[in-house]
Scaffold this motif. Structure first.
Motif, mmCIF file in Angstrom:
data_model
loop_
_atom_site.group_PDB
_atom_site.id
_atom_site.type_symbol
_atom_site.label_atom_id
_atom_site.label_comp_id
_atom_site.label_asym_id
_atom_site.label_seq_id
_atom_site.Cartn_x
_atom_site.Cartn_y
_atom_site.Cartn_z
ATOM 1 N N PHE A 420 59.156 34.177 46.206
ATOM 2 C CA PHE A 420 58.410 33.540 44.522
ATOM 3 C C PHE A 420 56.631 32.685 44.768
ATOM 4 C CE2 PHE A 420 58.267 29.319 41.913
ATOM 5 C CZ PHE A 420 59.647 29.881 41.051
ATOM 6 N N THR A 421 56.513 32.638 45.923
ATOM 7 C CA THR A 421 55.132 32.079 46.065
ATOM 8 C C THR A 421 53.946 33.727 45.897
ATOM 9 O OG1 THR A 421 54.908 30.165 47.459
ATOM 10 C CG2 THR A 421 52.972 31.100 47.636
ATOM 11 N N ILE A 422 54.419 34.617 45.908
ATOM 12 C CA ILE A 422 53.709 36.574 45.650
ATOM 13 C C ILE A 422 54.060 36.451 44.425
ATOM 14 C CG2 ILE A 422 53.601 38.585 46.111
ATOM 15 C CD1 ILE A 422 55.057 37.841 49.097
ATOM 16 N N THR A 423 55.367 36.347 43.736
ATOM 17 C CA THR A 423 54.892 36.127 42.331
ATOM 18 C C THR A 423 54.164 35.148 41.579
ATOM 19 O OG1 THR A 423 57.548 37.158 42.510
ATOM 20 C CG2 THR A 423 56.794 36.796 40.126
ATOM 21 N N VAL A 424 54.306 34.178 41.981
ATOM 22 C CA VAL A 424 53.497 33.361 40.764
ATOM 23 C C VAL A 424 51.556 33.371 41.176
ATOM 24 C CG1 VAL A 424 52.563 30.881 40.701
ATOM 25 C CG2 VAL A 424 55.008 31.359 41.019
ATOM 26 N N LEU A 425 51.254 33.861 41.807
ATOM 27 C CA LEU A 425 50.019 34.327 42.870
ATOM 28 C C LEU A 425 49.889 35.305 41.421
ATOM 29 C CD1 LEU A 425 49.275 34.073 46.628
ATOM 30 C CD2 LEU A 425 48.836 32.440 44.939
ATOM 31 N N SER A 426 50.815 36.611 41.632
ATOM 32 C CA SER A 426 50.314 37.774 40.563
ATOM 33 C C SER A 426 50.213 37.334 39.270
ATOM 34 C CB SER A 426 51.057 38.357 41.359
ATOM 35 O OG SER A 426 51.456 38.662 42.257
ATOM 36 N N ILE A 427 51.216 36.039 38.749
ATOM 37 C CA ILE A 427 51.502 35.893 37.968
ATOM 38 C C ILE A 427 50.227 35.609 37.370
ATOM 39 C CG2 ILE A 427 52.341 34.843 36.179
ATOM 40 C CD1 ILE A 427 54.860 34.995 36.898
ATOM 41 N N ALA A 428 49.734 34.329 38.465
ATOM 42 C CA ALA A 428 48.599 33.387 37.737
ATOM 43 C C ALA A 428 46.908 34.364 37.698
ATOM 44 C CB ALA A 428 47.969 32.745 38.848
ATOM 45 N N PHE A 429 47.361 35.017 38.383
ATOM 46 C CA PHE A 429 45.452 36.180 38.666
ATOM 47 C C PHE A 429 45.792 37.452 37.291
ATOM 48 C CE2 PHE A 429 45.304 35.117 43.013
ATOM 49 C CZ PHE A 429 44.005 34.445 43.175
ATOM 50 N N ILE A 430 47.133 37.382 36.907
ATOM 51 C CA ILE A 430 47.554 38.947 36.106
ATOM 52 C C ILE A 430 46.437 37.644 33.930
ATOM 53 C CG2 ILE A 430 48.890 40.055 34.476
ATOM 54 C CD1 ILE A 430 50.284 40.602 37.308
ATOM 55 N N ALA A 431 47.575 36.674 34.580
ATOM 56 C CA ALA A 431 47.282 35.765 33.104
ATOM 57 C C ALA A 431 45.327 34.930 33.347
ATOM 58 C CB ALA A 431 48.212 34.180 33.562
ATOM 59 N N THR A 432 45.348 34.796 34.543
ATOM 60 C CA THR A 432 43.899 34.406 34.245
ATOM 61 C C THR A 432 42.507 35.453 33.888
ATOM 62 O OG1 THR A 432 44.004 32.700 36.522
ATOM 63 C CG2 THR A 432 41.956 33.924 35.697
ATOM 64 N N ILE A 433 43.469 36.809 34.578
ATOM 65 C CA ILE A 433 42.151 38.298 34.120
ATOM 66 C C ILE A 433 42.366 38.425 32.123
ATOM 67 C CG2 ILE A 433 41.953 40.632 34.013
ATOM 68 C CD1 ILE A 433 42.949 40.094 36.922
ATOM 69 N N PHE A 434 43.104 38.436 31.941
ATOM 70 C CA PHE A 434 44.246 38.354 30.267
ATOM 71 C C PHE A 434 42.856 37.389 29.999
ATOM 72 C CE2 PHE A 434 46.240 36.262 25.899
ATOM 73 C CZ PHE A 434 46.245 37.983 26.177
ATOM 74 N N TRP A 435 42.948 36.074 29.811
ATOM 75 C CA TRP A 435 41.823 34.861 29.073
ATOM 76 C C TRP A 435 40.693 35.244 29.067
ATOM 77 C CZ3 TRP A 435 43.964 32.261 25.315
ATOM 78 C CH2 TRP A 435 45.626 32.025 25.111
ATOM 79 N N LEU A 436 40.700 35.421 30.113
ATOM 80 C CA LEU A 436 38.992 35.621 30.949
ATOM 81 C C LEU A 436 37.984 37.077 29.867
ATOM 82 C CD1 LEU A 436 38.319 36.235 34.387
ATOM 83 C CD2 LEU A 436 37.542 34.301 32.977
ATOM 84 N N PHE A 437 39.056 38.024 29.031
ATOM 85 C CA PHE A 437 38.642 38.132 27.679
ATOM 86 C C PHE A 437 39.364 37.527 26.740
ATOM 87 C CE2 PHE A 437 38.799 41.750 31.557
ATOM 88 C CZ PHE A 437 37.527 42.851 31.421
ATOM 89 N N TYR A 438 39.694 37.011 26.487
ATOM 90 C CA TYR A 438 39.791 36.949 25.423
ATOM 91 C C TYR A 438 39.854 35.641 24.965
ATOM 92 C CZ TYR A 438 43.886 35.666 21.303
ATOM 93 O OH TYR A 438 44.042 35.333 20.202
ATOM 94 N N ASP A 439 40.195 34.589 26.285
ATOM 95 C CA ASP A 439 39.383 32.964 25.549
ATOM 96 C C ASP A 439 39.199 32.482 26.770
ATOM 97 O OD1 ASP A 439 38.470 30.617 24.853
ATOM 98 O OD2 ASP A 439 40.146 30.022 24.303
ATOM 99 N N PRO A 440 37.165 33.003 27.591
ATOM 100 C CA PRO A 440 37.005 32.095 28.820
ATOM 101 C C PRO A 440 37.603 31.289 29.018
ATOM 102 C CG PRO A 440 35.964 34.144 28.493
ATOM 103 C CD PRO A 440 36.865 33.620 26.770
ATOM 104 N N SER A 441 37.162 30.217 28.218
ATOM 105 C CA SER A 441 37.149 28.703 28.173
ATOM 106 C C SER A 441 38.516 28.401 28.614
ATOM 107 C CB SER A 441 36.980 27.783 26.913
ATOM 108 O OG SER A 441 37.861 28.609 25.729
ATOM 109 N N LYS A 442 39.412 28.583 28.292
ATOM 110 C CA LYS A 442 41.333 28.649 28.825
ATOM 111 C C LYS A 442 41.308 28.776 30.079
ATOM 112 C CE LYS A 442 43.144 27.769 24.417
ATOM 113 N NZ LYS A 442 44.379 27.917 22.921
ATOM 114 N N ALA A 443 40.605 30.154 30.395
ATOM 115 C CA ALA A 443 41.061 30.875 32.214
ATOM 116 C C ALA A 443 41.163 29.940 32.993
ATOM 117 C CB ALA A 443 40.222 31.582 32.137
ATOM 118 N N MET A 444 40.457 28.918 33.375
ATOM 119 C CA MET A 444 40.446 27.978 34.550
ATOM 120 C C MET A 444 41.809 27.178 34.274
ATOM 121 S SD MET A 444 38.534 28.818 36.952
ATOM 122 C CE MET A 444 39.394 30.312 36.399
ATOM 123 N N ASN A 445 42.071 26.701 33.072
ATOM 124 C CA ASN A 445 43.385 26.130 32.951
ATOM 125 C C ASN A 445 44.429 27.251 33.070
ATOM 126 O OD1 ASN A 445 42.161 23.118 32.115
ATOM 127 N ND2 ASN A 445 42.700 23.467 30.493
#
Length: 791
Positions: A420-445
């Motif tokens: 579960f932890t491995i999956t969560v970390l993977s989702i977190a990094f993938i989602a953050t990379i997406f938001w860094l390109f789409y809307d950086p202001s939301k990436a950290m949140n």
């Protein structure tokens, strides 16, 4: 230089003195001595577990001279037979894996110490040592010299009190104070207030928020970082890794924004996150303490003992024992409480306590200790204190007798948490990379919210709360289970094997008739007193049937497992047991259960028993046959085969003339064939079979038979409800699985809102402990419902 140098042992700054040894720096000669002590005894890997794990040894000269006083030693010792002594000491400095490792390896520092076991939660160490060459004072001095000085207060110790750890409350208070102030300082920017006053003091407000966040991150949240770091160092992804990562990312990002005037950062979310995480942990601890599973089920622990009052022998529960009570301890019975030996030949086996199987002989007037097992007939003792239930349970769960039976669902929980932890970390990094390109202001949140909302705490809590509550419920219903793993194994069984005598038959209603030569008065007295010393079901039945005779102390008593007993008094010897054991050839036509007697090698006669089967036996077997393979293994002859055929389902296997070893081999064979075996026996002749089975249940009927071989003890009055306990165990596994499903659904929904940027980290921090509490409530309600169905 001195201020920058830290001690290799304790980690403190070397302010006034720097002592060098082997290119290592020490702040004092005490730390240097401890390092040399560890190095000389090949214990230097202590420092590999954690940097600077030690404590500065304090000046202790003369401090523990009071431990030379015998009356004080007696109050502190848990066990003392003049050769072996056991003491449990409270060590406030226990704080990490290094502490556990060094304290459990004390035997490498002193050969006189045979074992030491740490209870990390209670910060205690239980030390067993050779009292002939080592003393309690030397034990305490050794601990103090290596930086683990025990806290000893006779008043607190006798009451079982230790200092309360208030660290969580302090951390919660600091986090709450910081969160409130940061929120207050954030109001101007929340409401986008403008003007000279606000613009001028905006940097001041931001730096104040930064200042408030420092103690929150580096003190209040330190447990998450420490746990995550230890897990990563051990190459494990525990549930604190995503939490620590989320806190760290929020703090670093917010600090960068403040320093370079890029914005106000996320200090409100950061302090709120830690505050609500700690608040959730606090309420989880309170909930767990309130439910108090462990204390509840231990308090029902069912060992009965015989009390002698005005010449009358009465069975009582051990927790009813009071100081001054006179107790009768039979062969193979446990001594439940410290006392003074009054009469009888005491040959006591203290292996339950010390792990050493060599028996110790005691004389009238000697002190005998709780946890010993009488091995040579009957003795009488006077209790000098009341019983401690937790101590008896500790003996039952002693690691010396751990059979290492599988705990499949515990492993499943850990496996799920890791993946579960491995999956969560993977989702977190993938989602953050997406938001860094789409809307950086939301990436950290998004990154932080994902890490927090998907914490698998709820999964980790499901099994202990479900099993803990069921242990408590079982205890109230007179089914006493050793630990949670037994419930898991009980749910997986597919074969149930019963002993006959004393298990499916009732000792209370059985009758017997004598056929043979009339016994003399001396022989009758010897017979009665020999039976008095045994706990075998047939012995107890015959003892209750025979007329009263004078109570005498036997010169010799010995019980031969699965065969019979021998005893002697003055010039008369007696043998009681199977025909072959007493030297008699039984007629092949005899089909009833019989007990034969010979005195001075002369055969006298036999008692023939007419069994009375337990109430509800036939109904119970008919319920069980639908799901399980059933068998009866009996040491008796085939005299009851026809009666059992009428009582029991047609597919029940009936196997007679089974010695204890035969029963064990029968179970082992079927286990190799894939069977998961539940064995139900009397705990005496069946000890080997109980230990070999996947789950061993000993049936208790007013006897003090205490065997480490059994995994559970069932009160004889609840025998006909066995099927309901097994079904309840299966229901518990289903509850855990449903908890996993609910947690998965919750996390899926939460992840959707977190990934899409619709969930603030502080809201995630509120929801995370709520999810854990919801799982606790769910499991508690479900197990309570199971309990109501059982009653």
């Amino acid at each position: 230089m001195n201020n920058q140098t830290t001690c290799f042992h304790c980690g403190d700054a070397c302010i006034s003195t720097v002592i060098q040894l082997e290119e290592k720096s020490f702040c004092c000669y005490g730390c240097k001595t401890v390092y040399e002590l560890f190095s000389e005894n090949d214990l230097s890997c202590y420092y590999d577990l954690q940097a600077s794990p030690g404590a500065i040894p304090t000046e202790i000269k003369g401090k523990y001279d009071f431990l030379s006083e015998q009356n004080i030693i007696d109050k502190l010792l848990e066990f003392n037979d003049d050769t072996t002594q056991i003491v449990t000491l409270y060590i406030p400095h226990i704080h990490c894996s290094s502490c556990i490792w060094i304290l459990e390896n004390l035997h490498k520092l002193k050969s006189e110490i045979s074992s030491s076991q740490v209870n990390f939660g209670k910060k205690t160490v239980r030390i067993t040592y050779n009292a002939t060459t080592f003393s309690l004072k030397e034990t305490v001095l050794l601990l103090s010299q290596i930086g683990y000085e025990p806290y000893i207060s006779l008043e607190d110790y006798s009451a079982g009190k230790n200092k309360v750890n208030r660290a969580l409350i302090y951390k919660l208070g600091i986090a709450g104070f910081a969160f409130g102030n940061v929120m207050f300082l954030s109001f101007p920017e929340y409401f986008q207030v403008s003007g000279f006053w606000i613009e001028q003091y905006k940097p001041v407000f931001r730096w104040l928020m930064f200042a408030f966040s420092i103690p929150v991150v580096f003190y209040a949240a330190q447990d998450y970082f420490i746990s995550a770091f230890k897990g990563l160092r051990a190459k494990l992804l525990n549930i604190d890794v995503p939490i620590a990562l989320g806190i760290l990312v929020l703090f670093v990002r917010s600090s960068i924004e403040i320093m370079f005037d890029l914005g106000s950062g996320f200090f409100d979310s950061l302090t709120g996150l830690v505050f609500f995480l700690l608040l959730g942990k606090f309420f989880q601890q309170k909930t767990y303490t309130f439910l108090s599973f462990e204390r509840d089920y231990k308090s029902y622990f069912p060992i009965a003992v015989t009390k002698i009052s005005n010449g009358t022998e009465t069975p009582i529960q051990v927790y009813d024992i009071e100081k001054g009570d006179r107790l009768l301890i039979r062969n193979q019975e446990l001594i439940p409480v410290d006392g003074i030996l009054i009469n009888g030949n005491a040959q006591i086996d203290y292996s339950f306590v010390t792990g050493e199987s060599e028996t110790v002989q005691k004389q009238s007037g000697d002190k005998i200790f709780a946890g010993g097992k009488q091995t040579s007939g009957v003795i009488e003792m006077e209790a000098i204190k009341s019983v401690e239930q937790s101590y008896l349970t500790q003996l039952w769960s002693n690691a010396v007798f751990d059979k290492n039976k599988e705990e499949s669902f515990t492993t499943l929980t850990n496996t799920i948490s890791k993946h579960f932890t491995i999956t969560v970390l993977s989702i977190a990094f993938i989602a953050t990379i997406f938001w860094l390109f789409y809307d950086p202001s939301k990436a950290m949140n998004v990154f932080t919210a994902v890490l927090i909302i998907a914490c698998p705490c709820a999964i980790a809590l499901a099994a202990p709360f479900t099993f803990g509550n069921l242990l408590r419920i079982f205890g109230k219903l007179k089914f006493y289970v050793k630990n949670a793993g037994v419930i898991e194994q009980l749910a997986a069984i597919n074969t149930i094997i019963f002993d006959k005598t004393g298990t499916i038959t009732s000792n209370q209603k059985s009758t017997a008739s004598y056929d043979g030569e009339q016994l003399t008065k001396v022989e009758s007295t010897l017979l009665k007193n020999t039976l008095r010393g045994s706990n075998h079901p047939l012995s107890r039945t015959l003892y209750n049937i025979l007329e009263e005779h004078n109570i005498v102390t036997l010169d010799h008593f010995e019980e031969h497992l699965g065969k019979g007993m021998t005893a002697s008094y003055h010039n008369t010897n007696i043998k009681i047991g199977a025909a072959t054991f007493v030297g008699h050839t039984e007629e092949s036509t005899i089909l009833n259960t019989t007990v034969h007697i010979s005195t001075n090698e002369t055969y006298k006669g036999k008692y023939t028993f007419y069994n009375s089967y337990r109430k509800g036996l036939s109904k119970l077997f008919n319920k069980l046959k639908k799901t399980y393979d059933l068998a009866i293994l009996s040491g008796d002859n085939e005299g009851e085969r026809e009666n059992l055929k009428k009582l029991l389902p047609s597919k029940t296997k009936l196997i007679f003339n089974q010695k204890p070893d035969d029963k064990l081999e029968y179970i082992k064979y079927h286990q190799h064939e894939g069977a998961k075996v539940l064995m139900i026996g009397d705990g005496l002749n069946d000890a080997g079979a109980l230990a070999q089975s996947d789950v061993g249940i000993a049936l208790s009927e007013n006897v003090n038979v205490f065997s480490p071989a059994c995994d559970a003890i069932l009160d004889a009055s609840k025998f006909n409800q066995l099927d309901r306990y097994v079904k309840a165990s299966q229901s518990a596994i289903n509850i855990i699985k449903w908890s996993f499903v609910l947690s998965f659904i919750y996390n899926t929904i939460g992840l959707y809102f977190a990934i899409t940027g619709q969930l603030a980290p502080v809201i995630a921090a509120i929801l995370m402990p709520l999810s854990s509490v919801s799982i606790v409530v769910f499991t508690t309600i479900c197990t309570s419902f199971i309990g109501r169905k059982l009653t």
